[in-house]
Design an enzyme around this catalytic site. Structure first.
Site, PDB file in Angstrom:
ATOM      1  N   MET A  19      55.611 -56.646 -12.304  1.00 29.09           N
ATOM      2  CA  MET A  19      56.997 -57.047 -12.369  1.00 29.09           C
ATOM      3  C   MET A  19      57.069 -58.276 -13.230  1.00 29.09           C
ATOM      4  O   MET A  19      56.729 -59.330 -12.791  1.00 29.09           O
ATOM      5  CB  MET A  19      57.509 -57.408 -10.995  1.00 29.09           C
ATOM      6  CG  MET A  19      57.284 -56.334 -10.006  1.00 29.09           C
ATOM      7  SD  MET A  19      57.643 -56.930  -8.412  1.00 29.09           S
ATOM      8  CE  MET A  19      56.494 -56.039  -7.525  1.00 29.09           C
ATOM      9  N   VAL A  22      55.199 -49.727 -14.767  1.00 30.97           N
ATOM     10  CA  VAL A  22      56.062 -50.867 -15.069  1.00 30.97           C
ATOM     11  C   VAL A  22      55.384 -52.176 -14.667  1.00 30.97           C
ATOM     12  O   VAL A  22      55.473 -53.179 -15.374  1.00 30.97           O
ATOM     13  CB  VAL A  22      57.418 -50.725 -14.332  1.00 30.97           C
ATOM     14  CG1 VAL A  22      58.323 -51.908 -14.623  1.00 30.97           C
ATOM     15  CG2 VAL A  22      58.101 -49.420 -14.723  1.00 30.97           C
ATOM     16  N   GLU A  23      54.714 -52.150 -13.536  1.00 35.57           N
ATOM     17  CA  GLU A  23      54.115 -53.362 -12.986  1.00 35.57           C
ATOM     18  C   GLU A  23      52.886 -53.836 -13.749  1.00 35.57           C
ATOM     19  O   GLU A  23      52.765 -55.013 -14.073  1.00 35.57           O
ATOM     20  CB  GLU A  23      53.713 -53.126 -11.517  1.00 35.57           C
ATOM     21  CG  GLU A  23      54.878 -53.026 -10.558  1.00 35.57           C
ATOM     22  CD  GLU A  23      55.657 -54.327 -10.466  1.00 35.57           C
ATOM     23  OE1 GLU A  23      55.091 -55.386 -10.782  1.00 35.57           O
ATOM     24  OE2 GLU A  23      56.821 -54.286 -10.101  1.00 35.57           O
ATOM     25  N   SER A  24      51.940 -52.934 -13.988  1.00 39.19           N
ATOM     26  CA  SER A  24      50.622 -53.372 -14.451  1.00 39.19           C
ATOM     27  C   SER A  24      49.973 -52.439 -15.455  1.00 39.19           C
ATOM     28  O   SER A  24      48.812 -52.647 -15.807  1.00 39.19           O
ATOM     29  CB  SER A  24      49.689 -53.489 -13.245  1.00 39.19           C
ATOM     30  OG  SER A  24      49.460 -52.186 -12.693  1.00 39.19           O
TER      31      SER A  24
END
Length: 554
Positions: free
Chosen positions: A1, A160-162
């Site tokens: 995020m 999306v995060e990582s």
């Protein structure tokens, strides 16, 4: 995020608790990159060196700058292919297709979704890298989402995060595939100890992420877009925005909320991915397939085990084993658990049978240490790369008191520590030893130092400095920490070398400090010296010296 780093503009960090979001106190310490050139270099580096800056900025919008300690660190993860006797689903052979068949979130005709979708469509090579990382864990995550009857679009959240990297690290100390900050990680079942970080453990972090998302969905009365926004920016911030819109007579759906720019792009990014995957044929998008069968199995090991020993027992390399079990920080699993390992399906049964034949005391290597003058439990723990708590437990010690001549049993690594390539120490050592240029400078952090100050001193960007040292640009620095800086060509900053100095008759700390142009306090700190004690001739001292500022050391 993560959030985009805009040149010459500050990034507002969301308040409240969230998976990757900072707390209020932590956010005050986040340093934001102000230099346009550095921001664009970071963008190009993160997104495969694309030269189209407009595309690059769109891609970064809604995603905080994630640090990957080593590109494709999981390349040497065990090749987890379906076993020969595995039953492949009769119709659906691709787990991505299985997931997309049950997508349920609506995709609006919104410019934010369109912008994110256009970037992914223009960069299929990015998805190829992501899916390569996801391959060992994808089937497991899909299964867990199905068990809970949650929206299957959540399988895309680690992209999306990582980018599906369990070793990813971002500002605010967010870590792992699902990018949890320490406090939220602990809240949702991910302990972080010297031995183990549950935020990087794919099993623990997946369970924690789904628990947290369930909690958020309940809080927002079943609105999944609100829940996703809160996962990114904090439940408090989203709730306040909803209340503000109600007071102003405005709609309260996600698309009308006054949220941070990061969050306003974060949710569209996930929806854009869902749209592409659902309609990859129409988009003519080469989304890589992953076989729709279980390729990993979680094995109960019952006690602490040396990872090198476990790898040999499983007929795997140590790096392959650690790639599937990224939560472990050291050379062994945690003595306090979790007592489990993730293994390729075809190796799990034989490993379990072999392990069952071995006494728990033989799962670690041991040394018998006889206490000498000057020893302490802390010194012994550092010497053998373990903890005081472990030594106390093994030897049934009620306190830290030990006596000269006492025999203490200490568990030690089976192999040289350099062999544990994905351990926390070796990841950092590998990062700091990477030859980025011709000159390597060591900087010892002093009280009051910030990454921005140090970067300015050596004329590098804060992002470069952070990456060279396995950090994120907003991390706090602790006095005494050693940072490496890679410099091109000659520099006014000097060249720092490690020097071993043998104390001579008549030497004092002040005399040695003057000779090498360093501080007495630094010599004491580097060597853990008591300044009230006299130096002894023949004593060895470790010094970090700027060799460009020396004349003659005699």
């Amino acid at each position: 995020m993560q959030s985009k780093l805009f040149p010459l503009a500050s990034v507002l960090l969301a308040l409240g608790l969230s998976g990757c979001q900072l707390t209020e106190n932590e956010s005050e310490n986040v340093a934001v990159e102000q230099n346009e050139k550095a921001a664009l270099e970071a963008c190009a580096e993160t997104y495969l060196g694309e030269e189209d800056i407009a595309d690059c900025e769109v891609a970064r919008d809604g995603v905080i700058d994630v640090i990957h300690p080593k590109d494709d660190v999981l390349e040497e993860t065990a090749e987890v292919t379906a076993p020969e006797d595995a039953e492949v689903a009769a119709v659906i052979t691709d787990v991505w297709q299985r997931a997309s068949n049950t997508f349920s979130l609506s995709i609006p005709d919104d410019r934010r979704v369109t912008a994110q979708r256009d970037w992914y469509l223009k960069h299929p090579e990015y998805m190829a890298r992501v899916v390569k990382r996801a391959k060992p864990f994808l089937f497991y995550i899909v299964e867990e989402i199905e068990k809970r009857n949650m929206p299957m679009e959540l399988v895309l959240l680690p992209i999306v995060e990582s980018a599906f990297d369990p070793f990813a690290y971002s500002h605010g100390r967010a870590a792992g595939m699902w990018q949890f900050i320490p406090s939220t990680g602990k809240r949702f079942g991910m302990p972080q100890t010297w031995w183990y970080d549950g935020r990087r453990d794919v099993v623990a972090s997946t369970q924690g992420a789904l628990d947290y998302l369930t909690y958020l969905n309940d809080m927002f009365d079943g609105d999944w877009l609100h829940a996703l926004a809160a996962y990114n920016s904090g439940e408090g911030r989203v709730m306040r925005s909803i209340r503000a819109n109600k007071r102003a007579g405005k709609p309260t759906d996600f698309w009308h909320l006054g949220l941070p720019r990061e969050t306003r792009a974060y949710v569209p990014k996930l929806l854009a991915l869902a749209d592409i995957l659902k309609n990859k044929t129409a988009f003519d998008y080469p989304w890589p397939e992953v076989e729709n069968v279980a390729v990993i199995e979680v094995v109960d090991i019952g006690s602490q085990v040396d990872l090198a020993f476990a790898a040999e027992l499983a007929d795997m390399s140590l790096k392959e084993l650690h790639g599937l079990n990224p939560g472990f920080n050291r050379w062994a699993t945690s003595p306090d658990g979790p007592h489990r390992l993730v293994l390729p399906v075809e190796k799990a049964a034989s490993f379990s049978q072999a392990l069952a034949q071995i006494d728990r005391k033989e799962r670690l290597n041991w040394v018998r240490h006889t206490v000498k003058s000057g020893d302490s439990l802390g010194k012994i723990a550092n010497q053998y790369h373990t903890t005081i708590k472990v030594i106390q437990q093994v030897n049934e010690l009620d306190s830290s008191m030990i006596r000269i001549g006492q025999a203490i049993m200490v568990p030690v690594a089976l192999k040289a520590l350099d062999d544990y390539a994905l351990s926390q120490e070796q990841r950092l050592a590998s990062i700091q030893s990477s030859n980025k240029s011709k000159q390597k400078v060591r900087h010892t952090v002093k009280s009051g130092d910030t990454l921005w100050d140090i970067a300015r001193k050596y004329k590098v960007s804060t992002r470069q400095l952070a990456k060279w040292n396995g950090m994120a640009p907003g991390d706090m620095l602790r006095p005494g920490k050693t940072l490496v800086v890679w410099l091109e060509g000659k520099s006014d900053a000097g060249v720092t070398k490690k020097v071993t100095y043998t104390v001579r008759n008549g030497d004092s700390l002040s005399r040695i400090a003057s000779k090498f142009n360093v501080k007495v306090s630094d010599i004491s700190k580097w060597n853990s010296l008591n300044t009230k004690r006299y130096l002894q001739p023949g004593q060895k001292l470790k010094l970090y010296v700027d060799v460009t500022r020396l004349t003659s050391t005699g």
